[in-house]
Motif scaffolding. Structure first.
Motif, PDB file in Angstrom:
ATOM      1  N   CYS A   1      -8.896   7.231  -5.100  1.00 39.15           N
ATOM      2  CA  CYS A   1      -7.338   6.939  -4.584  1.00 39.15           C
ATOM      3  C   CYS A   1      -7.031   8.006  -6.074  1.00 39.15           C
ATOM      4  CB  CYS A   1      -6.550   5.756  -5.189  1.00 39.15           C
ATOM      5  SG  CYS A   1      -7.447   4.921  -5.577  1.00 39.15           S
ATOM      6  N   ILE A  49      -4.429   6.704  -8.508  1.00 34.64           N
ATOM      7  CA  ILE A  49      -3.463   6.385  -9.544  1.00 34.64           C
ATOM      8  C   ILE A  49      -4.851   5.766 -10.956  1.00 34.64           C
ATOM      9  CG2 ILE A  49      -4.460   4.034  -8.418  1.00 34.64           C
ATOM     10  CD1 ILE A  49      -1.629   3.089 -10.035  1.00 34.64           C
ATOM     11  N   ILE A  63      -7.903  -6.592  -7.939  1.00 34.04           N
ATOM     12  CA  ILE A  63      -7.230  -6.596  -6.440  1.00 34.04           C
ATOM     13  C   ILE A  63      -8.510  -4.697  -5.875  1.00 34.04           C
ATOM     14  CG2 ILE A  63      -5.069  -6.797  -7.270  1.00 34.04           C
ATOM     15  CD1 ILE A  63      -4.463  -3.754  -7.200  1.00 34.04           C
ATOM     16  N   VAL A  86     -12.246  -0.140  -7.875  1.00 33.86           N
ATOM     17  CA  VAL A  86     -11.382   0.835  -8.468  1.00 33.86           C
ATOM     18  C   VAL A  86     -10.581   0.011  -9.788  1.00 33.86           C
ATOM     19  CG1 VAL A  86      -9.907   2.708  -8.955  1.00 33.86           C
ATOM     20  CG2 VAL A  86     -11.006   2.305  -6.465  1.00 33.86           C
ATOM     21  N   PHE A 138       1.372  -0.820  -1.803  1.00 35.19           N
ATOM     22  CA  PHE A 138       1.735  -1.817  -2.612  1.00 35.19           C
ATOM     23  C   PHE A 138       1.547  -1.160  -3.961  1.00 35.19           C
ATOM     24  CE2 PHE A 138      -1.595  -2.884   0.330  1.00 35.19           C
ATOM     25  CZ  PHE A 138      -2.735  -2.707  -0.495  1.00 35.19           C
ATOM     26  N   CYS A 139       0.254  -0.515  -4.293  1.00 31.56           N
ATOM     27  CA  CYS A 139      -0.253  -0.124  -5.908  1.00 31.56           C
ATOM     28  C   CYS A 139      -0.235   1.501  -5.914  1.00 31.56           C
ATOM     29  CB  CYS A 139      -1.473  -0.361  -5.646  1.00 31.56           C
ATOM     30  SG  CYS A 139      -3.102  -0.129  -6.944  1.00 31.56           S
ATOM     31  N   GLU A 140      -1.018   1.959  -5.775  1.00 26.07           N
ATOM     32  CA  GLU A 140      -0.061   3.781  -6.047  1.00 26.07           C
ATOM     33  C   GLU A 140       0.831   3.843  -5.515  1.00 26.07           C
ATOM     34  OE1 GLU A 140      -3.421   6.566  -5.612  1.00 26.07           O
ATOM     35  OE2 GLU A 140      -2.068   8.235  -5.203  1.00 26.07           O
ATOM     36  N   PRO A 152      -1.724   5.213   0.933  1.00 26.08           N
ATOM     37  CA  PRO A 152      -2.177   5.813  -0.766  1.00 26.08           C
ATOM     38  C   PRO A 152      -4.022   6.126   0.089  1.00 26.08           C
ATOM     39  CG  PRO A 152      -2.514   4.369  -1.558  1.00 26.08           C
ATOM     40  CD  PRO A 152      -1.885   3.752  -0.450  1.00 26.08           C
ATOM     41  N   CYS A 170      -7.341   4.352  -0.120  1.00 24.51           N
ATOM     42  CA  CYS A 170      -7.150   2.761  -0.527  1.00 24.51           C
ATOM     43  C   CYS A 170      -7.593   1.999   0.345  1.00 24.51           C
ATOM     44  CB  CYS A 170      -5.263   2.818  -1.262  1.00 24.51           C
ATOM     45  SG  CYS A 170      -5.119   0.404  -1.159  1.00 24.51           S
ATOM     46  N   PRO A 220      -7.944  -1.289   0.067  1.00 25.60           N
ATOM     47  CA  PRO A 220      -6.939  -2.265   0.720  1.00 25.60           C
ATOM     48  C   PRO A 220      -6.608  -2.785   1.978  1.00 25.60           C
ATOM     49  CG  PRO A 220      -7.584  -2.825  -1.764  1.00 25.60           C
ATOM     50  CD  PRO A 220      -8.143  -1.083  -1.289  1.00 25.60           C
TER      51      PRO A 220
HETATM   52  S1  SF4 Z   1      -5.452  -0.950  -4.705  1.00 22.65           S
HETATM   53 FE1  SF4 Z   1      -5.941   1.179  -2.943  1.00 22.65          FE
HETATM   54  S2  SF4 Z   1      -4.900   2.879  -4.602  1.00 22.65           S
HETATM   55 FE2  SF4 Z   1      -4.881   0.592  -5.858  1.00 22.65          FE
HETATM   56  S3  SF4 Z   1      -6.690   1.077  -6.860  1.00 22.65           S
HETATM   57 FE3  SF4 Z   1      -7.012  -0.447  -5.484  1.00 22.65          FE
HETATM   58  S4  SF4 Z   1      -7.734   1.354  -3.981  1.00 22.65           S
HETATM   59 FE4  SF4 Z   1      -6.539   2.625  -5.366  1.00 22.65          FE
END
Ligand code: SF4
Length: 391
Positions: free
Chosen positions: A81, A83, A107, A110, A248-250, A335, A338, A340
């Motif tokens: 991803c 971010i 989480i 990455v 929820f993240c990027e 994203p 990603c 998760p």
């Molecule tokens: S949760 Fe998803 S978008 Fe966030 S850093 Fe991990 S893989 Fe990348």
């Protein structure tokens, strides 16, 4: 419709904070208070603990579509991803130099790798991988998480923060309870009357709140609610009610959120900037406050793909949210790369299909600049919902 008057000013301020990579508000807070400011990555850290030690928690959610990545790409392979690249870029270009440290919650792989890199790139600053339990037994995962929090408090104190005191932590928990309650109320107002709370506005508020002390973010949420409820110009449109999940993240670019709304979607629920809603209800403010923080994480957190959930249970909470909010269709909006979000998606799709809820899916990157294809896809989805729901 663009907001004017006091509401327009409030939203302009929120957007300025959202766009300020150099964290001017955090720099001002530090100059005013002399306190420490510590950044954290999505999606959850115990902000109450930092606040109780006089530390400003600063939520960082990567870049946007206007951040040029010059060095960040060199740190990561192409098939992950975006971010972590933008976060590294912001670290290397000095945007985050007002931060005294960084918390990287467990989480995904990455973020785990980013925590190692961060420690090597910025050895003079606090850099901490916050290991979150995936076992929710109080004697096992609970004891582990309590130890993590005690260690975090000791690390912050070693950097000059106040030592953690139970009474201060109870007070901080009460402030964040109120803040979460205000966010929940805005989310509820949106699903009841989505024309009053457009998602691109709510999104700016929850992003701006990441760089403010909790006392100020609560005031921001309160003011916004009062202003939109008093605004006679906000009238219902014939839009499809959709729930957006996977972000929820990027985060998607603001333009993508606006595009979905313009394509005929009322976004009545989402998982943007989840730290504000990660703990679902009030955390007790009596008794052992550290135990209360641990207990809330173990038993009252949202069903995020970043937490262990038995396979048969995956998608259950999503369907419940659809029912509660009157959702007519689900947008799986994650994203690219990603893990998760995308690994959970087939189970979530199975659950919404079993509940006869229409869905569609697309992916984005925080620096996506073209939304035409998504606009057509979301517009067609919204039209088909309206067509079939009226049949
Ligand atoms: S949760 Fe998803 S978008 Fe966030 S850093 Fe991990 S893989 Fe990348």
């Amino acid at each position: 419709m663009s907001a004017t008057g006091a509401l327009g000013e409030l939203l302009a301020r929120a957007e300025a904070l959202y766009r300020d990579y150099r964290l001017g508000a955090v720099r001002e807070w530090k100059a005013r208070t002399g306190g420490l400011a510590v950044g954290y990555m999505p999606i959850y850290v115990p902000r109450e603990l930092l606040h109780a030690q006089g530390v400003l928690p600063v939520g960082l959610m990567g870049g946007r579509d206007d951040l040029e990545i010059i060095k960040g790409d060199a740190y990561y392979q192409s098939y992950i991803c975006h971010i972590p690249r933008s976060t590294i870029e912001l670290g290397l270009n000095g945007s985050l130099d007002c931060l005294d440290g960084m918390l990287l919650p467990a989480i995904c792989d990455v973020i785990r790798n980013l925590s190692g890199m961060w420690g090597m790139l910025f050895p003079d600053k606090l850099s901490r991988y916050l290991d979150l339990p995936q076992d929710f037994d109080p004697e096992l995962g609970g004891a582990f998480y309590r130890h993590e929090l005690e260690q975090l408090a000791a690390d912050l104190a070693a950097r000059g923060a106040r030592p953690l005191e139970p009474e201060a932590l109870r007070h901080s928990i009460a402030l964040f309870n109120e803040d979460r309650r205000l966010v929940r109320e805005l989310y509820e107002l949106r699903w009841r009357e989505p024309w009053k709370v457009p998602t691109h506005e709510l999104y700016l508020l929850v992003r701006a709140a990441l760089v403010m002390p909790v006392e100020e973010s609560s005031a921001l949420f309160r003011s916004y609610r009062e202003l939109v409820q008093a605004d006679p110009e906000r009238k219902p449109l014939d839009q499809a009610r959709v729930l957006l999940t996977g972000s929820f993240c990027e985060q998607p670019p603001l333009g993508l959120i606006k595009t979905l709304e313009r394509a005929g979607c009322y976004i009545v629920d989402d998982d943007f900037v989840q730290v504000h809603r990660f703990i679902r209800s009030d955390i007790p403010t009596v008794g052992d406050p550290l135990g209360a923080l641990v207990g809330a994480f173990l038993t009252d957190a949202v069903a995020s793909p970043t937490r262990y959930i038995a396979e048969a249970e995956k998608g259950r909470e999503l369907v419940e949210r659809c029912r509660e909010t009157g959702t007519e269709g689900v947008l799986f909006c994650a994203p690219s790369f990603c893990d998760p979000a995308l690994l959970d998606q087939p189970m979530a799709v199975r659950a919404v299909e079993a509940a006869s809820i229409p869905w569609t899916a697309f992916k984005y990157s925080e620096n996506s600049g073209q939304f035409q294809v998504i606009r057509e896809q979301a517009g067609t989805f919204a039209d088909s919902i309206k067509l079939w729901s009226n049949a």
